[in-house]
Design a protein around this motif. Structure first.
Motif, PDB file in Angstrom:
ATOM      1  N   GLN A  87      19.374 -20.342  87.031  1.00 17.23           N
ATOM      2  CA  GLN A  87      19.515 -20.184  85.586  1.00 17.23           C
ATOM      3  C   GLN A  87      18.549 -19.105  85.120  1.00 17.23           C
ATOM      4  OE1 GLN A  87      20.667 -22.636  82.711  1.00 17.23           O
ATOM      5  NE2 GLN A  87      22.373 -23.154  84.037  1.00 17.23           N
ATOM      6  N   ARG A 116       9.268 -20.260  77.385  1.00 20.25           N
ATOM      7  CA  ARG A 116      10.434 -20.925  77.953  1.00 20.25           C
ATOM      8  C   ARG A 116      10.843 -22.178  77.188  1.00 20.25           C
ATOM      9  NH1 ARG A 116      11.502 -18.857  83.119  1.00 20.25           N
ATOM     10  NH2 ARG A 116      10.183 -17.030  83.339  1.00 20.25           N
ATOM     11  N   GLU A 117      10.020 -22.565  76.229  1.00 25.90           N
ATOM     12  CA  GLU A 117      10.258 -23.829  75.553  1.00 25.90           C
ATOM     13  C   GLU A 117      11.543 -23.846  74.727  1.00 25.90           C
ATOM     14  OE1 GLU A 117       8.022 -27.533  74.055  1.00 25.90           O
ATOM     15  OE2 GLU A 117       6.836 -25.742  74.441  1.00 25.90           O
ATOM     16  N   GLU A 125      14.695 -25.799  91.854  1.00 28.47           N
ATOM     17  CA  GLU A 125      14.551 -26.689  90.701  1.00 28.47           C
ATOM     18  C   GLU A 125      13.971 -25.902  89.525  1.00 28.47           C
ATOM     19  OE1 GLU A 125      11.298 -29.435  91.350  1.00 28.47           O
ATOM     20  OE2 GLU A 125      12.332 -30.961  90.181  1.00 28.47           O
ATOM     21  N   GLU A 126      14.773 -25.757  88.490  1.00 25.32           N
ATOM     22  CA  GLU A 126      14.342 -25.029  87.294  1.00 25.32           C
ATOM     23  C   GLU A 126      15.068 -25.618  86.106  1.00 25.32           C
ATOM     24  OE1 GLU A 126      13.551 -20.404  87.505  1.00 25.32           O
ATOM     25  OE2 GLU A 126      15.129 -20.950  88.889  1.00 25.32           O
ATOM     26  N   VAL A 127      14.632 -25.259  84.911  1.00 21.49           N
ATOM     27  CA  VAL A 127      15.257 -25.763  83.690  1.00 21.49           C
ATOM     28  C   VAL A 127      16.780 -25.595  83.760  1.00 21.49           C
ATOM     29  CG1 VAL A 127      15.295 -25.568  81.168  1.00 21.49           C
ATOM     30  CG2 VAL A 127      13.248 -24.897  82.440  1.00 21.49           C
ATOM     31  N   ASP A 128      17.491 -26.681  83.509  1.00 23.16           N
ATOM     32  CA  ASP A 128      18.950 -26.652  83.377  1.00 23.16           C
ATOM     33  C   ASP A 128      19.706 -26.226  84.637  1.00 23.16           C
ATOM     34  OD1 ASP A 128      18.653 -27.500  80.801  1.00 23.16           O
ATOM     35  OD2 ASP A 128      18.855 -25.514  79.896  1.00 23.16           O
ATOM     36  N   GLU A 148       7.115 -23.195  88.843  1.00 21.25           N
ATOM     37  CA  GLU A 148       6.945 -23.223  87.400  1.00 21.25           C
ATOM     38  C   GLU A 148       6.906 -21.832  86.807  1.00 21.25           C
ATOM     39  OE1 GLU A 148       4.143 -25.620  84.696  1.00 21.25           O
ATOM     40  OE2 GLU A 148       4.245 -26.701  86.613  1.00 21.25           O
TER      41      GLU A 148
END
Ligand code: FAD
Ligand code: AMP
Lengths: 260, 322
Positions: free
Chosen positions: A9, A28-29, A63-66, A90
């Motif tokens: 993503q 990134r929030e 593994e990352e946001v969305d 991260e």
């Protein structure tokens, strides 16, 4: 024909991108993340190859946001296996780190092709295909727009720029950076994705943090200064249209020379 | 193996007997860094040696038989360049962003554990450390980064420097054959295909009406087609419009499409990614319509509007049809 597709993503470029308080990464929030469009092309080409020659398509990423959204959509489109590499990931992940984790996973797989998008818009540290290829010791090529397979050989089309293409015969296995697939990425209805979310499993594979070599250190991330040359035309559509039309007439490309 | 010296190596491409524009830009950038580091500028030319004579500005030029005659192979490029890096051990390697650069840079950075920055638009040297400025997120942000004090690689965006105007002078040239490499490749040299000729000639047009992904759907193209028809000019497009199959390839403007310099380039729903700008930034007048005020296209446009293209285009059609 076993194909591994590396996907991820990425911040949606249509969004406003803010720099966070560290001054070296985007905030990134609040940003919206979407699948990297070129990874979608890689997946499409993989699915087309599977349809033509049989075999399996494994989608893998960090593994990352969305990222689950990408995996679920890929399964809904016809991928056989979805793998998420978990670990200490991260913020902005350098391509070298991404590639090292992916290569570590892929090395243990039985594969003919590794496909990934030609680039991602935050590839400050290089593009993925070449890095994975070098780490695996497998030949690689980028800006690929077509792949066909015959036995243990493939024909790959690369764009060389300016409309020129080059078609190479190549021995499998290969790592390829896909610029576009033979067709636009397929659409999958949201209901099908929901079904997959309920039924399918995503395999989680933990990777242990190892060194991945030199990467650039970001000192400062910032928006480029406006060059100040653009005159912004304000007003209602009719007024702006009229201002644009005046420019066309002044440059002699409309109006008196209508029809060109 | 000795450690990196203070040389700068630039990857040069030649077509039709002359160095490409981006090669001249790389020489210009590389020369500045080499001067700061106090090392030589070494050109590695993918092309015949007669071209090398014009590659003055470099202190040394290594030539490889033209990929254009043998055919291009990413693996051949990596193998050839690895050998030169191994032999010369430069401090910095510069390659152009494009197929060659994408094929080379990541692989070499892994092989030599070099620090790599891509989308580079500027370089400097600070107390012996190389720093690069890169264009990220489709040109929306810039990143200044430190490439350290070891071997570094920069993949440079075309158009980032003023091309060096070369004179003729003495340059040490050595020629290398690719024959030894060609036999053992997993990816054979490719067969080159020139772009298909077609009815539309967007390069010759004095005015282009250009459309991007902001158009949203194939059916919506009609709106802009109406304007192009009214003006009697061809419609051009950014890559996503072509990749979606909404317009044929000969309409594409940009790195992998055509380079255009019309009197006026009128764009609708194009963000202005570096690969697109590469194909149209030399237009005399650029007018951009994009709802995002931060779209990079406004950095090169002469006139801009953040109106919705679907509100603006019909008004333009009305005016033109008068
Ligand atoms: C090796 C390589 C080669 C490439 N070659 C090319 C090339 O030759 N040509 C090329 O164009 N690209 C090329 N690209 C792709 C490039 O990186 C970009 O992805 C592409 O240019 C983006 O196209 P776009 O601006 O149409 O789409 P987007 O970046 O998605 O922009 C769409 C824009 O439309 C605006 N918009 C949306 N709705 C509206 C509306 N209603 N009214 C007005 N504006 C609206 C949005 O604000 C947005 O800015 C290449 C990439 C690679 C890696
Ligand atoms: N979690 C990880 N993150 C980054 N790189 C890794 C990871 N695991 C392994 N690697 C790299 O993958 C390569 C091969 O690892 P291995 O197969 O474990 O010997 C090495 O270059 C490791 O540094």
């Amino acid at each position: 024909m076993n194909i591994i597709v590396a996907m991820r993503q990425l911040a949606d470029l249509v969004e406003e991108l803010e720099v966070d308080s560290s001054g070296t990464d985007i905030d990134r929030e609040f940003v919206k993340f979407v699948s990297n469009e070129w990874d979608e092309a890689a997946l499409e080409e993989a699915l087309c190859l599977k349809e033509a020659y049989g075999g399996t398509v494994t989608v893998v990423g960090i593994e990352e946001v969305d990222f689950h959204q990408t995996l679920h959509a890929a399964l809904a489109k016809g991928a056989d296996r979805a793998v998420e590499l978990t670990g200490d990931f991260e913020g902005w992940i350098p391509t070298r780190q991404r590639a090292a984790a992916l290569a570590w996973f892929i090395r243990e797989c039985d594969f003919d092709l590794v496909l990934t998008g030609v680039q991602a818009a935050d590839d400050l540290n290089g593009q993925l295909a070449g890095a994975i290829g070098a780490m695996l010791g497998v030949a690689h090529a980028s800006v690929v727009t077509n792949i066909s397979v015959e036995g243990s050989e493939a024909h790959i089309t690369q764009e060389l720029g300016g409309g020129v293409t080059s078609v190479s015969r190549a021995r499998l296995p290969l790592v390829l950076g896909v610029q576009s697939a033979r067709q636009a990425p397929r659409y999958v209805p949201i209901s099908r994705i929901r079904q997959v979310m309920a039924e399918a499993t995503i395999e989680k594979v933990p990777v242990t943090g190892e060194s991945f070599g030199n990467t650039p250190q970001v000192l400062r991330l910032y928006a480029p200064e406006a060059s100040g040359t653009a005159t912004m035309l304000e007003g209602k559509p009719k007024e702006v249209a009229s201002a644009i039309y005046d420019v066309l007439v002044a440059k002699g490309v409309a109006g008196s020379r209508k029809g060109n | 193996m000795s450690g990196p010296n203070n040389g700068v190596m630039v990857v040069l491409e030649a077509t039709a007997g002359r160095l490409s524009d981006v090669s001249l830009e790389l020489i210009s950038l590389g020369k500045d860094v080499a001067n700061s580091l106090g090392g030589p500028l070494v050109g590695v030319l993918i092309g015949a040696s007669d071209v090398a004579l014009t590659a003055v500005g470099c202190d040394i030029v290594d030539c490889y038989v033209d990929f254009g005659t043998i055919g291009y192979s990413s693996e051949m490029a990596v193998t050839a360049l690895s050998a030169r890096v191994e032999a010369i051990r430069p401090r910095l390697l510069l390659a152009p962003t494009g197929t060659l650069g994408l094929d080379l840079c990541s692989a070499l950075s892994v092989a030599f554990d070099a620090t790599l920055a891509s989308y580079v638009v500027g370089l400097s040297v600070d107390a012996g450390r190389i720093q690069a400025t890169s264009q990220l997120y489709g040109g929306k942000l810039l990143a200044d980064c430190d490439l350290g004090d070891g071997f570094a690689i920069a993949c440079v965006v075309p158009g980032s420097a003023v091309a060096l105007q070369l004179g003729v002078g003495d340059v040490e040239v050595s020629n290398h054959s690719l024959d030894a490499i060609v036999g053992s490749l997993a990816i054979e040299p490719g067969i080159r295909h020139e772009p298909e000729a077609s009815g539309v000639d967007i390069v010759a047009a004095e005015l282009l009406v250009s459309v991007g992904r902001g158009i949203g759907a194939s059916a919506n193209l009609e709106v802009v087609q109406e304007l192009a028809d009214a003006l009697g000019v061809p419609m051009s497009a950014s890559r996503p419009v072509i990749d979606q199959g909404w317009l044929p390839k000969p309409h594409q403007v940009g790195k992998s499409g055509k380079k255009v310099k019309p009197k006026v380039y009128l764009s609708f729903g194009i963000s202005g990614a570096p690969e697109h700008l590469e194909g149209m930034r030399q237009s005399e007048v650029i007018i951009a319509c994009n709802t995002d005020p931060n779209a990079p296209i406004f950095k090169v446009a002469h006139y801009g509007t953040t109106l919705d293209l679907f509100d603006l285009v019909p008004e333009l059609v009305e005016l033109v049809e008068g």
